[in-house]
Scaffold this motif. Sequence first.
Motif, PDB file in Angstrom:
ATOM      1  N   ILE A  63       0.842  -1.280   0.096  1.00  0.00           N
ATOM      2  CA  ILE A  63      -0.044  -0.021   0.198  1.00  0.00           C
ATOM      3  C   ILE A  63       0.872   1.315  -0.004  1.00  0.00           C
ATOM      4  N   ALA A  64       2.155   1.141   0.920  1.00  0.00           N
ATOM      5  CA  ALA A  64       2.901   2.304   0.927  1.00  0.00           C
ATOM      6  C   ALA A  64       3.440   2.706  -0.549  1.00  0.00           C
ATOM      7  N   GLU A  65       3.794   1.521  -1.017  1.00  0.00           N
ATOM      8  CA  GLU A  65       4.462   1.778  -2.513  1.00  0.00           C
ATOM      9  C   GLU A  65       3.601   2.493  -3.355  1.00  0.00           C
ATOM     10  N   ARG A  66       2.404   2.269  -3.303  1.00  0.00           N
ATOM     11  CA  ARG A  66       1.316   2.446  -4.285  1.00  0.00           C
ATOM     12  C   ARG A  66       0.873   4.058  -4.144  1.00  0.00           C
ATOM     13  N   PHE A  67       0.845   4.344  -2.695  1.00  0.00           N
ATOM     14  CA  PHE A  67       0.829   5.762  -2.287  1.00  0.00           C
ATOM     15  C   PHE A  67       1.834   6.471  -2.273  1.00  0.00           C
ATOM     16  N   SER A  68       3.095   6.048  -2.628  1.00  0.00           N
ATOM     17  CA  SER A  68       4.316   6.836  -2.372  1.00  0.00           C
ATOM     18  C   SER A  68       4.572   7.420  -1.085  1.00  0.00           C
ATOM     19  N   VAL A  69       4.367   6.804  -0.084  1.00  0.00           N
ATOM     20  CA  VAL A  69       4.681   6.935   1.413  1.00  0.00           C
ATOM     21  C   VAL A  69       5.371   5.652   2.090  1.00  0.00           C
ATOM     22  N   SER A  70       5.630   5.959   3.370  1.00  0.00           N
ATOM     23  CA  SER A  70       6.403   4.776   3.936  1.00  0.00           C
ATOM     24  C   SER A  70       5.267   3.901   4.636  1.00  0.00           C
ATOM     25  N   PRO A  71       5.498   2.645   4.839  1.00  0.00           N
ATOM     26  CA  PRO A  71       4.701   1.713   5.750  1.00  0.00           C
ATOM     27  C   PRO A  71       4.202   2.230   7.075  1.00  0.00           C
ATOM     28  N   ARG A  72       4.930   2.892   7.474  1.00  0.00           N
ATOM     29  CA  ARG A  72       4.585   3.446   8.965  1.00  0.00           C
ATOM     30  C   ARG A  72       3.470   4.542   8.801  1.00  0.00           C
ATOM     31  N   THR A  73       3.588   5.319   7.704  1.00  0.00           N
ATOM     32  CA  THR A  73       2.701   6.222   7.256  1.00  0.00           C
ATOM     33  C   THR A  73       1.174   5.534   7.191  1.00  0.00           C
ATOM     34  N   VAL A  74       1.277   4.607   6.364  1.00  0.00           N
ATOM     35  CA  VAL A  74       0.122   3.761   6.352  1.00  0.00           C
ATOM     36  C   VAL A  74      -0.392   3.151   7.574  1.00  0.00           C
ATOM     37  N   GLU A  75       0.297   2.789   8.227  1.00  0.00           N
ATOM     38  CA  GLU A  75      -0.072   2.062   9.677  1.00  0.00           C
ATOM     39  C   GLU A  75      -0.879   3.176  10.400  1.00  0.00           C
ATOM     40  N   LEU A  76      -0.114   4.394  10.407  1.00  0.00           N
ATOM     41  CA  LEU A  76      -0.249   5.556  11.283  1.00  0.00           C
ATOM     42  C   LEU A  76      -1.889   6.068  10.903  1.00  0.00           C
ATOM     43  N   ARG A  77      -1.679   6.130   9.482  1.00  0.00           N
ATOM     44  CA  ARG A  77      -3.192   6.786   8.982  1.00  0.00           C
ATOM     45  C   ARG A  77      -4.336   5.647   9.368  1.00  0.00           C
ATOM     46  N   ARG A  78      -4.251   4.573   9.371  1.00  0.00           N
ATOM     47  CA  ARG A  78      -5.133   3.417   9.557  1.00  0.00           C
ATOM     48  C   ARG A  78      -5.540   3.753  11.074  1.00  0.00           C
ATOM     49  N   ARG A  79      -4.589   3.642  11.769  1.00  0.00           N
ATOM     50  CA  ARG A  79      -4.711   3.862  13.337  1.00  0.00           C
ATOM     51  C   ARG A  79      -5.548   4.971  13.654  1.00  0.00           C
ATOM     52  N   VAL A  80      -5.240   6.243  13.261  1.00  0.00           N
ATOM     53  CA  VAL A  80      -5.738   7.345  13.532  1.00  0.00           C
ATOM     54  C   VAL A  80      -7.132   7.826  12.913  1.00  0.00           C
ATOM     55  N   PHE A  81      -7.519   7.071  11.832  1.00  0.00           N
ATOM     56  CA  PHE A  81      -8.683   7.284  11.045  1.00  0.00           C
ATOM     57  C   PHE A  81      -9.786   7.147  11.590  1.00  0.00           C
ATOM     58  N   PRO A  82     -10.076   6.168  12.548  1.00  0.00           N
ATOM     59  CA  PRO A  82     -11.445   6.263  13.353  1.00  0.00           C
ATOM     60  C   PRO A  82     -11.708   7.688  14.216  1.00  0.00           C
ATOM     61  N   GLU A  83     -10.437   7.931  14.876  1.00  0.00           N
ATOM     62  CA  GLU A  83     -10.786   9.395  15.527  1.00  0.00           C
ATOM     63  C   GLU A  83     -10.912  10.611  14.627  1.00  0.00           C
ATOM     64  N   ARG A  84     -10.286  10.624  13.527  1.00  0.00           N
ATOM     65  CA  ARG A  84     -10.562  11.505  12.370  1.00  0.00           C
ATOM     66  C   ARG A  84     -11.667  11.764  12.039  1.00  0.00           C
ATOM     67  N   LEU A  85     -12.343  10.492  11.772  1.00  0.00           N
ATOM     68  CA  LEU A  85     -13.721  10.290  11.248  1.00  0.00           C
ATOM     69  C   LEU A  85     -14.654  10.988  12.060  1.00  0.00           C
ATOM     70  N   ALA A  86     -14.460  10.314  13.491  1.00  0.00           N
ATOM     71  CA  ALA A  86     -15.411  10.691  14.518  1.00  0.00           C
ATOM     72  C   ALA A  86     -15.424  12.390  14.730  1.00  0.00           C
ATOM     73  N   ARG A  87     -14.260  12.670  14.797  1.00  0.00           N
ATOM     74  CA  ARG A  87     -14.217  14.256  15.009  1.00  0.00           C
ATOM     75  C   ARG A  87     -15.101  15.063  13.855  1.00  0.00           C
ATOM     76  N   LEU A  88     -14.785  14.619  12.572  1.00  0.00           N
ATOM     77  CA  LEU A  88     -15.132  15.243  11.300  1.00  0.00           C
ATOM     78  C   LEU A  88     -16.791  15.182  11.602  1.00  0.00           C
ATOM     79  N   THR A  89     -17.366  13.922  11.824  1.00  0.00           N
ATOM     80  CA  THR A  89     -19.045  13.561  12.058  1.00  0.00           C
ATOM     81  C   THR A  89     -19.354  14.507  13.426  1.00  0.00           C
ATOM     82  N   LEU A  90     -18.641  14.474  14.309  1.00  0.00           N
ATOM     83  CA  LEU A  90     -19.369  15.306  15.544  1.00  0.00           C
ATOM     84  C   LEU A  90     -19.135  16.907  15.170  1.00  0.00           C
ATOM     85  N   SER A  91     -18.172  17.271  14.322  1.00  0.00           N
ATOM     86  CA  SER A  91     -18.066  18.912  14.097  1.00  0.00           C
ATOM     87  C   SER A  91     -19.194  19.306  13.042  1.00  0.00           C
ATOM     88  N   GLU A  92     -19.605  18.290  12.269  1.00  0.00           N
ATOM     89  CA  GLU A  92     -20.754  18.654  11.464  1.00  0.00           C
ATOM     90  C   GLU A  92     -22.010  18.478  12.074  1.00  0.00           C
TER      91      GLU A  92
END
Length: 165
Positions: free
Chosen positions: A131-160
């Motif tokens: 996945i990292a290769e496909r998006f030209s990022v590091s594998p750590r970035t992929v895992e970080l994005r996945r880990r923080v995604f639920p909270e980011r989406l929750a914050r966006l949902t609640l802000s709206e």
Amino acid sequence: MGLVDLVRKVARVIETVLRRHPRAIPVLVGEVPPPDDEEVLDMLGVLGGEPGTRVSGGNGGMCATEAAALALAAWHEAVEAAGGWAGIVRAAREMREYCPNEWGMVTAYVRRVDCAGVRSRTEPVRTADRIAERFSVSPRTVELRRRVFPERLARLTLSETRTEK
């Protein structure tokens, strides 16, 4: 209930869907209906047991029916705070549109690791590498994005949701 607690509760709902629902991404964007109560209980691991059966825990535990009722109440409270399932769908669609790289990384990871029934300890690492290769990022970035995604989406949902009130 404070905003931080609300974010955690909504993020927990999103994380549960991402890890446990066989069609997690289509559910989040509203392409398939949200999980019903039976599916929610199954995802939470609360299904099973005859009525009156005790669930382990302090003070002798509680019966399976009580545990299921409490789990569903917490789930529905979080979903309602998010503006109903429609609020989660609206935020997920917005994230998909305005953050396409993050969305792509997360959805690829969810489909290939979280929902795929990973069979080995190294498979998530190899998948993150691809996945990292496909998006030209590091594998750590992929895992970080996945880990923080639920909270980011929750914050966006609640802000709206708060903006609409």
